[in-house]
Design a protein around this motif. Structure first.
Motif, PDB file in Angstrom:
ATOM      1  N   ILE A   1       0.854  -1.198   0.000  1.00  0.00           N
ATOM      2  CA  ILE A   1       0.000   0.000   0.000  1.00  0.00           C
ATOM      3  C   ILE A   1       0.888   1.245   0.000  1.00  0.00           C
ATOM      4  CG2 ILE A   1      -1.821   1.265   1.224  1.00  0.00           C
ATOM      5  CD1 ILE A   1      -2.634  -1.338   2.540  1.00  0.00           C
ATOM      6  N   GLY A   2       0.440   2.241  -0.748  1.00  0.00           N
ATOM      7  CA  GLY A   2       1.059   3.555  -0.680  1.00  0.00           C
ATOM      8  C   GLY A   2       0.135   4.522   0.022  1.00  0.00           C
ATOM      9  N   LEU A   3       0.662   5.274   0.974  1.00  0.00           N
ATOM     10  CA  LEU A   3      -0.123   6.239   1.735  1.00  0.00           C
ATOM     11  C   LEU A   3       0.450   7.635   1.469  1.00  0.00           C
ATOM     12  CD1 LEU A   3      -0.454   4.352   5.148  1.00  0.00           C
ATOM     13  CD2 LEU A   3      -2.055   4.380   3.231  1.00  0.00           C
ATOM     14  N   VAL A   4      -0.452   8.556   1.108  1.00  0.00           N
ATOM     15  CA  VAL A   4      -0.042   9.931   0.770  1.00  0.00           C
ATOM     16  C   VAL A   4      -0.790  10.888   1.692  1.00  0.00           C
ATOM     17  CG1 VAL A   4       0.116  11.668  -1.023  1.00  0.00           C
ATOM     18  CG2 VAL A   4       0.339   9.243  -1.623  1.00  0.00           C
ATOM     19  N   ALA A   5      -0.013  11.787   2.294  1.00  0.00           N
ATOM     20  CA  ALA A   5      -0.623  12.756   3.211  1.00  0.00           C
ATOM     21  C   ALA A   5      -1.559  13.688   2.449  1.00  0.00           C
ATOM     22  CB  ALA A   5       0.466  13.558   3.917  1.00  0.00           C
ATOM     23  N   GLY A   6      -2.706  13.976   3.049  1.00  0.00           N
ATOM     24  CA  GLY A   6      -3.678  14.861   2.425  1.00  0.00           C
ATOM     25  C   GLY A   6      -4.158  15.901   3.400  1.00  0.00           C
ATOM     26  N   PRO A   7      -5.152  16.689   3.003  1.00  0.00           N
ATOM     27  CA  PRO A   7      -5.660  17.750   3.881  1.00  0.00           C
ATOM     28  C   PRO A   7      -6.403  17.201   5.093  1.00  0.00           C
ATOM     29  CG  PRO A   7      -6.986  17.564   1.892  1.00  0.00           C
ATOM     30  CD  PRO A   7      -5.817  16.663   1.680  1.00  0.00           C
ATOM     31  N   GLY A   8      -6.975  16.025   4.983  1.00  0.00           N
ATOM     32  CA  GLY A   8      -7.727  15.462   6.101  1.00  0.00           C
ATOM     33  C   GLY A   8      -6.845  14.615   7.015  1.00  0.00           C
ATOM     34  N   PRO A   9      -7.470  14.035   8.064  1.00  0.00           N
ATOM     35  CA  PRO A   9      -6.691  13.217   9.010  1.00  0.00           C
ATOM     36  C   PRO A   9      -6.268  11.882   8.423  1.00  0.00           C
ATOM     37  CG  PRO A   9      -9.023  13.186   9.579  1.00  0.00           C
ATOM     38  CD  PRO A   9      -8.894  14.174   8.457  1.00  0.00           C
ATOM     39  N   ASP A  10      -7.009  11.406   7.442  1.00  0.00           N
ATOM     40  CA  ASP A  10      -6.682  10.106   6.873  1.00  0.00           C
ATOM     41  C   ASP A  10      -5.831  10.281   5.640  1.00  0.00           C
ATOM     42  OD1 ASP A  10      -8.198   8.854   8.823  1.00  0.00           O
ATOM     43  OD2 ASP A  10     -10.037   8.921   7.602  1.00  0.00           O
TER      44      ASP A  10
END
Length: 503
Positions: free
Chosen positions: A123-132
């Motif tokens: 899995i790739g996780l990318v930081a966004g404006p929300g908490p998730d």
């Protein structure tokens, strides 16, 4: 109900119980006791040991499988993390031909080129404006109940963790994970590559192997129980025979013996038990013989004493004669009792105490002591010059008894010879007289208890007939024998033949 019965504690199930009753004198008698047989105890101990062994084996196998599973998962996570790190360091965007500048683009290209194993998620996780964080996944069916890409809480926990590896504990199944943060310009990570593994199926396989081993162990225990019961029964059969024989033994019947088969410890036990029965039989026979002999020989002097005391009058001379007769009979009873006790002691192993003895010196001592027994023509015959092991006191006792016997059956001036000689591996000590000899019919019984010869000048001796029995007992205690021969020129020669034991 008696007081004793009322105070008895209640029996505990599975324990040994006993019933007792109290008699008029306050004594307690045991009526019965429940016992666990040796066969059952052996089987129970065998089952206990086998159960512990099988349980230990199954537990050890499960532990090894789980440890191998954990190691394999750790290696897999580390390998995937290393591969991504290497790709990140030298990766080129195939669209522009230049290094990656967008973390999302880097993760997407890398994941498109990977093939995840079963129970594994990339899995790739990318930081966004929300908490998730936003997720970029490799489309693959995961058999887990709740995959990581569907578990928002678990993704948030992993992305925010400062650790590179860890475990997410969940009621529906744990997740082992490894993470590589992507921060091109330093500071907080902008994205992360996550490899997650669901170990539940691997752990279930280890548990299944554990259950299979337990089932096999149970079957093995059942087979062991049957085989152990049969084998223990065959091994303990001689022990049961020993017990049955011991239960049937009485003072009147000691003839039972245990059949001996094989050459193992049980056969040795049966042989030892048979040897013990032989000793008991001899001991009881000696006891019965002692009682019979004592009763037979003591009855006559007791009757004589009682008869004289009953008819004794007031005349002083008559009283004096009665006292003399009674004293004489009491002395005779005392000698009989001492001789019987000596014969009974002859059955004991400590009856003789061998020690190094000079045979010539012993023969000379016997000769000197015998000369005081009567006015005879005493003669010291041949003397063997040898050092042997024997009990000098017992041998002297036997030789003096033979000399006394010769004195009783010879007249004044008749020759009596005492000597010793070495005959091959044996030594002989003898007493020869020139009396009237022994009749052939008496020669076979003269060494038996209370049997006396009838041909010594046609008279019977005054003893109880135990002297020659004592002589034979002393000879046999030394491993030898006592024998009778005719003397050249008339008379009798008594010989003690002993094994020559060098000190």
């Amino acid at each position: 109900m008696t007081t004793t019965e009322a105070n008895q504690p209640a029996p505990v199930p599975g324990t040994t119980t006993a019933r007792t009753t109290t008699g008029p004198a306050g004594t307690t008698a045991e009526h019965g006791r429940a016992r666990i047989s040796a066969r059952v105890r052996i089987l129970l101990w065998l089952l206990l040991v086998m159960t512990v062994a099988f349980g230990s084996v199954a537990t050890t196998v499960r532990t090894i499988l789980l440890r191998d599973t954990d190691q394999r998962i750790a290696d897999l996570l580390a390998q995937e993390a290393v591969e991504f790190t290497q790709f990140e360091g030298r990766g080129i965007d195939p669209a522009s031909g230049r290094p990656f500048t967008d973390p999302a683009r880097l993760l997407r290209v890398f994941l498109e080129r990977q093939h995840a194993d079963a129970d594994e998620e990339l899995i790739g996780l990318v930081a966004g404006p929300g908490p998730d964080p936003a997720k970029i996944i490799q489309q693959r069916e995961i058999p887990a109940l709740l995959p990581l890409h569907e578990d928002t809480v678990a993704r948030r926990e992993i992305f925010g963790s400062p650790d590179a590896t860890g475990t997410v504990e969940r009621p529906i199944g744990d997740i082992r994970w490894a993470k590589v943060d992507i921060a091109p310009y330093g500071g907080d990570p902008q994205a992360a590559f996550v490899v997650a593994f669901h170990p539940q199926r691997e752990q279930d396989r280890a548990d299944e192997v554990f259950r299979i081993l337990l089932a096999i162990s149970g079957v093995a225990l059942l087979m062991t129980t049957g085989i152990g019961w049969v084998v223990a029964g065959r091994i303990l059969q001689p022990v049961r025979l020993v017990r049955a024989a011991a239960a049937q033994l009485t003072e009147q019947d000691l003839t039972r013996r245990i059949p001996v088969h094989g050459r193992d410890d049980i056969a040795a036990l049966a042989e030892t038990f048979n040897a013990m029965l032989d000793r008991l039989e001899r001991a009881f026979a000696a006891q019965r013989e002692f009682v019979d002999d004592a009763g037979h020989e003591l009855r006559t002097p007791i009757t004589i004493v009682r008869g004289h005391l009953e008819v004794m009058g007031d005349d002083p001379a008559e009283r004096e004669e009665t006292v003399r007769l009674v004293t004489d009979e009491l002395d005779r009873m005392s000698r009989i009792v001492e001789d019987l006790l000596l014969l009974a002691k002859a059955e004991r192993p400590d009856f003789v105490t061998p020690e190094p003895v000079q045979l010539a010196e012993l023969t000379a001592d016997v000769y000197v002591k015998a000369r005081a027994l009567g006015e005879r023509d005493w003669h010291l015959g041949e003397v063997a010059d040898a050092e042997v092991r024997l009990d000098p006191q017992r041998i002297t006792q036997a030789m003096v008894q033979l000399a006394q016997n010769a004195v009783q059956h010879t007249g004044p001036g008749q020759r009596i010879s005492i000597g010793s000689r070495a005959e091959g591996p044996h030594i002989e000590l003898y007493v020869a007289d020139r009396g009237s000899g022994v009749r052939p019919q008496d020669a076979d019984v003269i060494f038996e208890r209370f049997r006396r010869g009838t041909a010594r000048r046609g008279t019977r001796g005054s003893g109880a007939g135990l002297g020659l029995s004592i002589v034979r007992a002393i000879a046999e205690a030394h491993g030898g024998r006592a024998s009778l021969h005719d003397t050249d020129g008339g008379g009798a020669t008594f010989v003690l033949t002993l094994e020559e034991a060098r000190p």
